[in-house]
Design an enzyme around this catalytic site. Structure first.
Site: not given
Ligand code: CAA
Length: 241
Positions: A179, A147, A143-144, A86, A83, A88
């Site tokens: 992923y 997590y 963003g994590q 996220t 369980a 994020d």
């Molecule tokens: N690397 C570098 N820069 C990134 C980035 C990344 N991976 N993701 C976003 N950015 C940048 C954006 O381009 C933006 O840049 P600018 O301001 O220059 O345009 C900046 O960061 C900030 O973006 P936002 O203000 O729009 O941020 P937000 O609040 O809308 O959301 C986030 C950002 C929540 C991190 C979103 O990008 C996201 O959800 N990313 C995915 C995170 C991820 O991989 N999560 C895994 C989920 S699956 C899981 O967790 C299962 C597992 O075990 C693998």
């Protein structure tokens, strides 16, 4: 009667695939879920696997739920702490609530799941503990912060338990999925998935829940008794540790 396996978050996503794989391998499976009654009922109807509802973040609820599973099915031999949630956000936008919810579920929830079954495993001199960590616990992830911290912490739990359980015939191992194509991915913006994440996966695709379930089924088997404290990565070559 076959061995009994408990899978937290076992009615959806990766957990659902794990529950089914363990059942196919002859285990008597109990799957827990936190909130989605409808999905859990459909899962039980389709698979015949019993479901139990409790919040893994709550120690008392976990202990009571586990006692009920053992009363129904017998002592738990295999526990899969799957369980997880996220919440994020970039760190500067991450609230203390984002932090706490993820820590309570993904880290404390793992303690709450294993701790009540551990004494029985020690007494019976057999146990298989499998914790579902994550690629992002190995490498960190934009963003994590919350997590990734919990999933790295889960590896610490497993490596410590492996040492404590080894002489009692208990193994503790982790699986680190990359992923995977589940509901959890729906929280990731589509543009981020397509433009950022997928290009980082050499396999060129998301993994399937069944590909994680096979790792768990192997670690849960009798034959895996000398594999202890290990981490199996299943991430399409995205990261090596
Ligand atoms: N690397 C570098 N820069 C990134 C980035 C990344 N991976 N993701 C976003 N950015 C940048 C954006 O381009 C933006 O840049 P600018 O301001 O220059 O345009 C900046 O960061 C900030 O973006 P936002 O203000 O729009 O941020 P937000 O609040 O809308 O959301 C986030 C950002 C929540 C991190 C979103 O990008 C996201 O959800 N990313 C995915 C995170 C991820 O991989 N999560 C895994 C989920 S699956 C899981 O967790 C299962 C597992 O075990 C693998």
């Amino acid at each position: 009667m076959g061995r009994v396996a408990l899978v937290t978050g076992g009615s959806r996503g990766i957990g659902e695939a794990i529950s089914k794989a363990l059942k196919a391998d002859g285990f008597e499976v109990a799957a827990t879920y936190a909130g989605n009654d409808e999905k859990a009922a459909a899962f039980t109807a389709a698979t015949g696997i019993k479901t139990y509802k409790w919040n893994v973040a709550d120690y008392e609820a976990s202990a009571a739920g586990i006692a009920q599973v053992e009363a129904d099915l017998g002592p738990i031999d295999v526990v899969v702490a799957n369980a997880g949630i996220t919440r994020d956000a970039p760190f500067h936008k991450m609230s203390p609530e984002h932090w706490k919810e993820v820590v309570d579920t993904n880290l404390t929830g793992v303690f709450n799941t294993i701790h009540p079954v551990w004494p029985g495993m020690r007494e019976r001199k057999f146990g298989r503990v499998v914790v579902i960590s994550s690629i992002n616990g190995q490498k960190g992830q934009f963003g994590q912060v919350n997590y990734a911290a919990t999933k790295a912490g889960d590896l610490g739990i497993v490596r410590s338990l492996a040492q404590e359980g080894a002489r009692a015939g208990i193994t503790a191992n982790a699986v680190c999925p990359g992923y995977i194509d589940t509901d959890m991915m729906k929280a990731v913006p589509e543009k981020v998935l397509n433009d950022v994440i997928l290009p980082q996966i050499p396999a060129g695709r998301l993994g399937q829940p069944e590909e994680i379930a096979r790792c768990v089924a192997f670690l849960a088997s009798e034959e895996a008794g000398f594999i202890n404290g290990s981490t199996i990565s299943a991430n399409g070559a995205q990261f090596f540790s």
